[in-house]
Design a protein around this motif. Structure first.
Motif, PDB file in Angstrom:
ATOM      1  N   PHE A  24       1.243  -1.229  -0.027  1.00 53.82           N
ATOM      2  CA  PHE A  24      -0.299   0.236   0.206  1.00 53.82           C
ATOM      3  C   PHE A  24       0.472   1.323  -0.202  1.00 53.82           C
ATOM      4  CE2 PHE A  24      -3.103  -2.147   2.166  1.00 53.82           C
ATOM      5  CZ  PHE A  24      -3.508  -3.042   1.309  1.00 53.82           C
ATOM      6  N   ALA A  25       1.700   1.365  -1.339  1.00 55.51           N
ATOM      7  CA  ALA A  25       2.169   2.494  -1.831  1.00 55.51           C
ATOM      8  C   ALA A  25       1.583   4.217  -1.896  1.00 55.51           C
ATOM      9  CB  ALA A  25       3.772   2.335  -1.989  1.00 55.51           C
ATOM     10  N   GLY A  26       0.829   4.465  -0.885  1.00 59.87           N
ATOM     11  CA  GLY A  26       0.499   5.490  -1.007  1.00 59.87           C
ATOM     12  C   GLY A  26       1.329   6.571  -1.456  1.00 59.87           C
ATOM     13  N   VAL A  27       1.695   7.325  -0.230  1.00 58.77           N
ATOM     14  CA  VAL A  27       2.265   8.678  -0.394  1.00 58.77           C
ATOM     15  C   VAL A  27       3.398   8.216  -0.693  1.00 58.77           C
ATOM     16  CG1 VAL A  27       0.961  10.516   1.044  1.00 58.77           C
ATOM     17  CG2 VAL A  27       2.439   8.820   2.413  1.00 58.77           C
ATOM     18  N   HIS A  28       4.080   6.962   0.074  1.00 53.57           N
ATOM     19  CA  HIS A  28       5.634   6.760   0.017  1.00 53.57           C
ATOM     20  C   HIS A  28       5.833   6.670  -1.261  1.00 53.57           C
ATOM     21  CE1 HIS A  28       8.939   3.566   0.637  1.00 53.57           C
ATOM     22  NE2 HIS A  28       8.333   3.267  -0.148  1.00 53.57           N
ATOM     23  N   ALA A  29       5.044   6.228  -2.563  1.00 54.07           N
ATOM     24  CA  ALA A  29       5.417   6.180  -3.742  1.00 54.07           C
ATOM     25  C   ALA A  29       5.941   7.430  -4.192  1.00 54.07           C
ATOM     26  CB  ALA A  29       4.310   6.042  -5.375  1.00 54.07           C
ATOM     27  N   GLY A  30       5.945   8.521  -3.808  1.00 56.42           N
ATOM     28  CA  GLY A  30       7.188   9.983  -3.819  1.00 56.42           C
ATOM     29  C   GLY A  30       7.884   9.642  -3.876  1.00 56.42           C
ATOM     30  N   LYS A  31       8.233   9.349  -2.890  1.00 55.40           N
ATOM     31  CA  LYS A  31      10.058   8.715  -2.406  1.00 55.40           C
ATOM     32  C   LYS A  31      10.401   8.554  -3.087  1.00 55.40           C
ATOM     33  CE  LYS A  31      12.411   6.841   1.561  1.00 55.40           C
ATOM     34  NZ  LYS A  31      13.640   7.355   2.515  1.00 55.40           N
ATOM     35  N   LEU A  32       9.984   7.549  -3.581  1.00 54.37           N
ATOM     36  CA  LEU A  32      10.501   6.599  -4.822  1.00 54.37           C
ATOM     37  C   LEU A  32      11.201   7.676  -5.849  1.00 54.37           C
ATOM     38  CD1 LEU A  32       8.993   3.381  -5.187  1.00 54.37           C
ATOM     39  CD2 LEU A  32      10.127   3.903  -3.559  1.00 54.37           C
ATOM     40  N   ILE A  33      10.687   8.749  -5.947  1.00 54.50           N
ATOM     41  CA  ILE A  33      11.248   9.555  -7.150  1.00 54.50           C
ATOM     42  C   ILE A  33      12.161  10.737  -6.700  1.00 54.50           C
ATOM     43  CG2 ILE A  33       9.411   8.113  -9.230  1.00 54.50           C
ATOM     44  CD1 ILE A  33       7.963  10.600  -9.063  1.00 54.50           C
ATOM     45  N   ASN A  34      11.651  10.962  -5.090  1.00 53.62           N
ATOM     46  CA  ASN A  34      12.426  12.120  -4.779  1.00 53.62           C
ATOM     47  C   ASN A  34      10.960  13.393  -5.131  1.00 53.62           C
ATOM     48  OD1 ASN A  34      14.979  10.727  -3.330  1.00 53.62           O
ATOM     49  ND2 ASN A  34      15.948  11.193  -5.865  1.00 53.62           N
ATOM     50  N   VAL A  35       9.995  13.202  -4.713  1.00 50.38           N
ATOM     51  CA  VAL A  35       9.182  14.376  -4.483  1.00 50.38           C
ATOM     52  C   VAL A  35       7.871  14.105  -3.427  1.00 50.38           C
ATOM     53  CG1 VAL A  35       8.663  14.470  -7.055  1.00 50.38           C
ATOM     54  CG2 VAL A  35       7.131  12.836  -5.922  1.00 50.38           C
ATOM     55  N   GLU A  72     -13.170  12.428  -2.047  1.00 48.53           N
ATOM     56  CA  GLU A  72     -14.364  12.844  -1.834  1.00 48.53           C
ATOM     57  C   GLU A  72     -14.903  14.264  -1.223  1.00 48.53           C
ATOM     58  OE1 GLU A  72     -13.845   8.692  -3.212  1.00 48.53           O
ATOM     59  OE2 GLU A  72     -13.060  10.129  -1.431  1.00 48.53           O
ATOM     60  N   ALA A  73     -14.228  14.519  -0.512  1.00 52.43           N
ATOM     61  CA  ALA A  73     -14.147  15.151   0.824  1.00 52.43           C
ATOM     62  C   ALA A  73     -13.733  16.433   0.677  1.00 52.43           C
ATOM     63  CB  ALA A  73     -13.918  14.874   2.203  1.00 52.43           C
ATOM     64  N   GLU A  74     -13.131  16.681  -0.615  1.00 52.35           N
ATOM     65  CA  GLU A  74     -12.618  17.816  -0.912  1.00 52.35           C
ATOM     66  C   GLU A  74     -13.708  18.380  -2.154  1.00 52.35           C
ATOM     67  OE1 GLU A  74      -8.144  19.518  -3.521  1.00 52.35           O
ATOM     68  OE2 GLU A  74      -9.113  17.470  -2.999  1.00 52.35           O
ATOM     69  N   VAL A  75     -14.182  17.221  -2.229  1.00 52.53           N
ATOM     70  CA  VAL A  75     -15.235  17.854  -3.373  1.00 52.53           C
ATOM     71  C   VAL A  75     -16.042  18.376  -2.989  1.00 52.53           C
ATOM     72  CG1 VAL A  75     -17.168  16.628  -5.330  1.00 52.53           C
ATOM     73  CG2 VAL A  75     -14.465  16.095  -5.737  1.00 52.53           C
ATOM     74  N   LEU A  76     -16.816  17.902  -1.793  1.00 52.87           N
ATOM     75  CA  LEU A  76     -18.107  18.093  -0.819  1.00 52.87           C
ATOM     76  C   LEU A  76     -18.069  18.862  -0.014  1.00 52.87           C
ATOM     77  CD1 LEU A  76     -19.012  14.054  -0.299  1.00 52.87           C
ATOM     78  CD2 LEU A  76     -20.292  16.045  -2.233  1.00 52.87           C
ATOM     79  N   GLY A  77     -16.733  20.048  -0.715  1.00 54.98           N
ATOM     80  CA  GLY A  77     -17.245  20.896   0.623  1.00 54.98           C
ATOM     81  C   GLY A  77     -16.455  20.985   1.638  1.00 54.98           C
ATOM     82  N   CYS A  78     -14.727  19.537   1.895  1.00 57.82           N
ATOM     83  CA  CYS A  78     -14.011  19.661   3.546  1.00 57.82           C
ATOM     84  C   CYS A  78     -12.976  20.783   2.578  1.00 57.82           C
ATOM     85  CB  CYS A  78     -13.931  18.920   3.578  1.00 57.82           C
ATOM     86  SG  CYS A  78     -14.952  16.970   4.364  1.00 57.82           S
ATOM     87  N   GLU A  79     -12.501  21.673   4.048  1.00 58.62           N
ATOM     88  CA  GLU A  79     -10.889  22.523   2.885  1.00 58.62           C
ATOM     89  C   GLU A  79     -10.186  21.271   3.718  1.00 58.62           C
ATOM     90  OE1 GLU A  79      -9.288  25.873   5.445  1.00 58.62           O
ATOM     91  OE2 GLU A  79     -10.923  26.068   6.263  1.00 58.62           O
ATOM     92  N   LEU A  80      -8.880  21.456   3.260  1.00 56.38           N
ATOM     93  CA  LEU A  80      -7.434  20.259   3.680  1.00 56.38           C
ATOM     94  C   LEU A  80      -6.914  20.674   4.127  1.00 56.38           C
ATOM     95  CD1 LEU A  80      -8.281  17.588   0.290  1.00 56.38           C
ATOM     96  CD2 LEU A  80      -9.452  17.492   2.846  1.00 56.38           C
ATOM     97  N   MET A  81      -5.780  20.319   4.993  1.00 60.09           N
ATOM     98  CA  MET A  81      -4.766  21.226   5.502  1.00 60.09           C
ATOM     99  C   MET A  81      -3.733  19.975   4.966  1.00 60.09           C
ATOM    100  SD  MET A  81      -3.262  21.451   9.622  1.00 60.09           S
ATOM    101  CE  MET A  81      -3.976  19.489   9.905  1.00 60.09           C
ATOM    102  N   TRP A  82      -2.576  20.668   4.252  1.00 61.07           N
ATOM    103  CA  TRP A  82      -1.611  19.773   3.095  1.00 61.07           C
ATOM    104  C   TRP A  82      -0.492  19.775   4.250  1.00 61.07           C
ATOM    105  CZ3 TRP A  82      -1.899  16.893  -0.876  1.00 61.07           C
ATOM    106  CH2 TRP A  82      -3.730  17.478  -1.833  1.00 61.07           C
ATOM    107  N   ALA A  83       0.553  18.690   3.901  1.00 61.48           N
ATOM    108  CA  ALA A  83       1.313  17.885   4.331  1.00 61.48           C
ATOM    109  C   ALA A  83       2.508  17.351   3.886  1.00 61.48           C
ATOM    110  CB  ALA A  83       1.604  16.686   5.990  1.00 61.48           C
ATOM    111  N   GLU A  84       3.625  17.569   4.004  1.00 65.30           N
ATOM    112  CA  GLU A  84       4.632  17.047   2.688  1.00 65.30           C
ATOM    113  C   GLU A  84       5.049  15.408   2.899  1.00 65.30           C
ATOM    114  OE1 GLU A  84       6.692  19.447   0.923  1.00 65.30           O
ATOM    115  OE2 GLU A  84       5.047  20.703   1.435  1.00 65.30           O
ATOM    116  N   ASP A  85       4.392  14.507   3.705  1.00 65.89           N
ATOM    117  CA  ASP A  85       5.317  13.584   3.868  1.00 65.89           C
ATOM    118  C   ASP A  85       3.804  12.997   4.280  1.00 65.89           C
ATOM    119  OD1 ASP A  85       4.775  13.775   6.418  1.00 65.89           O
ATOM    120  OD2 ASP A  85       6.528  13.466   7.088  1.00 65.89           O
ATOM    121  N   ALA A  86       2.550  13.503   4.117  1.00 65.55           N
ATOM    122  CA  ALA A  86       1.553  12.729   4.585  1.00 65.55           C
ATOM    123  C   ALA A  86       0.162  13.050   3.155  1.00 65.55           C
ATOM    124  CB  ALA A  86       1.133  12.578   5.931  1.00 65.55           C
TER     125      ALA A  86
END
Length: 451
Positions: A24-35, A72-86
């Motif tokens: 289950f390489a979600g955000v971890h996939a980014g580590k593999l290409i250094n983003v 889906e939450a973002e589309v339905l109007g939820c405000e998101l808080m972003w992180a660099e590694d999550a």
């Protein structure tokens, strides 16, 4: 036999030559290409590149395209808080101050938010690796999505306004159907409904609010001739049986649940089960040999029918690449790995932890033990409950979070005897374990500790 065929045979409950493997390489996939995490979750080209790297390095039998429960939450109007590694977290809930149920005209559409990007990457991955790898489309399950919309109030609503709760969950379930429909059209082989907050409610509430919607949802997926999976995070031990009664093709669980006991239940219903390599103590902070040993132990203590080996949930960004490769090697070459581990000894770091003098505290101390409230939805809502209490009491209480992703906090968890995440302790005493309290309950529990 390809990995895709292996997954398909497992989900059809047939005998297989070996146990399949899904990283289950979600955000971890980014580590593999250094983003960073935000880049792969918002940039289709970077996401596609990272997924191809996952496929090349980890040789998965099955692979998720996007592990982000906020689409889906973002589309339905939820405000998101972003992180660099999550993945992002929901920080504002559009229904927190009003008991409304959105109309069906607000259900996610193909051109909303980041959905077009996800669908495009799905189609590209299907073309590139779809013949050999089973591709998973993940949606945010109905209870967690309803919680994203309503916030922690939903835990009070279940008691005070069950009819409203049912209506909101039905809307969220329809949103899941929409997303499943889009993902199936884009070529996904398995639709995984990821509902981490299921672990935070009782089996009674599951039956009351979720049993019928989930039955309907998995029937909807099956009628479209693709497979389904029911993902849950946290200690959902008490709900495994009722999860199986919703009739998915598979369930997926994390380290909070005893895999042996859970598989006995899922086998009774002839449902495949996936999991449950620990994300932090083994994958993030362990050695290659630690990962080999844990995986080998899973293979040794479980029957291989109806079994998929996978991380307990979305892998942390910084999991060492060699640790994930070690898991894959163990699944494919267990006899060779067994020889490698002949002289294996687990080495535990000696980290000294000083606990507070709880008897002498001047004001109540609320300690929240989480996997990480920035990445784990159940942990987010447990922490939000504590924050609500802090807002109410102000300086009359102290609140602190201990994230299990930090080595010192792992040592603290062990010293405190914390058995499940997330949990809330008040003045050193366990008050809530894998059950998110409603606001009034928590305020009352804290008031009892006031001097």
């Amino acid at each position: 036999m390809t990995g895709k065929e292996l997954i398909f045979k497992t989900l059809r409950h047939e005998k297989t030559e070996r146990v399949p493997w899904i990283p289950f390489a979600g955000v971890h996939a980014g580590k593999l290409i250094n983003v960073n995490a935000k880049e792969i979750l918002t940039d289709g080209d970077k996401l596609f590149k990272s997924l191809l790297e996952v496929n090349k390095l980890y040789r998965p039998d099955g692979q998720p395209i996007m592990f982000d429960l906020q689409i889906e939450a973002e589309v339905l109007g939820c405000e998101l808080m972003w992180a660099e590694d999550a993945p992002p977290a929901v920080k504002a809930h559009p229904l927190s101050e009003t008991k409304e149920v959105p109309c069906t005209c607000m259900l996610p559409q193909k051109n909303d938010g980041r959905i077009p990007m996800v669908l495009d990457v799905m189609k590209r991955m299907k073309k590139e690796v779809g013949d050999t790898t089973a591709l998973y489309g993940l949606t945010c399950g109905p209870f967690t999505l309803a919680s994203h919309l309503r916030g922690t109030n939903i835990f009070m609503d279940m008691f005070e306004d069950p009819e409203y709760t049912k209506e909101l969950i039905i809307f969220a379930n329809e949103a899941n159907k929409k997303m499943a429909e889009y993902y199936i059209e884009a070529g996904m082989d398995v639709i995984a409904i990821v509902d981490p907050l299921v672990s935070q409610i009782s089996p009674r509430h599951f039956k009351q609010f979720l049993l019928n919607p989930y039955k309907d949802l998995f029937k909807f997926i099956r009628e479209r001739e693709v497979f389904s999976s029911f993902f849950v995070c946290g200690d959902a031990t008490r709900s495994i049986e009722v999860m199986c009664q919703t009739n998915p093709d598979s369930i997926s669980i994390d380290e909070n649940i005893d895999m042996v006991g859970a598989k006995e239940i899922s086998d009774k219903y002839n449902i495949a089960i996936g999991g449950n390599i620990p994300l932090t103590t083994v994958m993030l902070h362990g050695t290659q040999q630690d990962n080999m040993k844990y995986t080998l132990d899973l293979l040794d203590k479980l029957s291989h029918d109806n079994l998929i080996i996978a991380p307990g949930c979305d892998m942390p960004y910084d999991v060492p690449i060699e640790n994930t490769i070690a898991v894959q090697q163990t699944i494919r070459q267990p006899d060779e790995v067994r020889k490698v581990l002949e002289n294996y000894e687990f080495v535990e770091e000696d980290i000294e932890i000083d606990l507070p003098d709880y008897e002498s505290l001047e004001k109540p101390l609320v300690e929240v033990f989480t996997l990480d409230s920035a990445t784990c939805a159940a942990c987010t809502y447990m922490m939000n409950a504590a924050k609500d209490a802090k807002d109410y009491f102000g300086d009359r209480i102290d609140v602190i979070e201990y994230k299990f992703t930090i080595k010192e906090n792992i040592a603290r968890v062990k010293k405190m005897g914390v058995k499940n995440l997330p949990s809330i302790y008040i003045n050193g005493k366990l008050k809530y374990s894998s059950i998110i309290p409603n606001k009034n309950e928590l305020l009352t529990a804290i008031e009892k500790e006031m001097k």
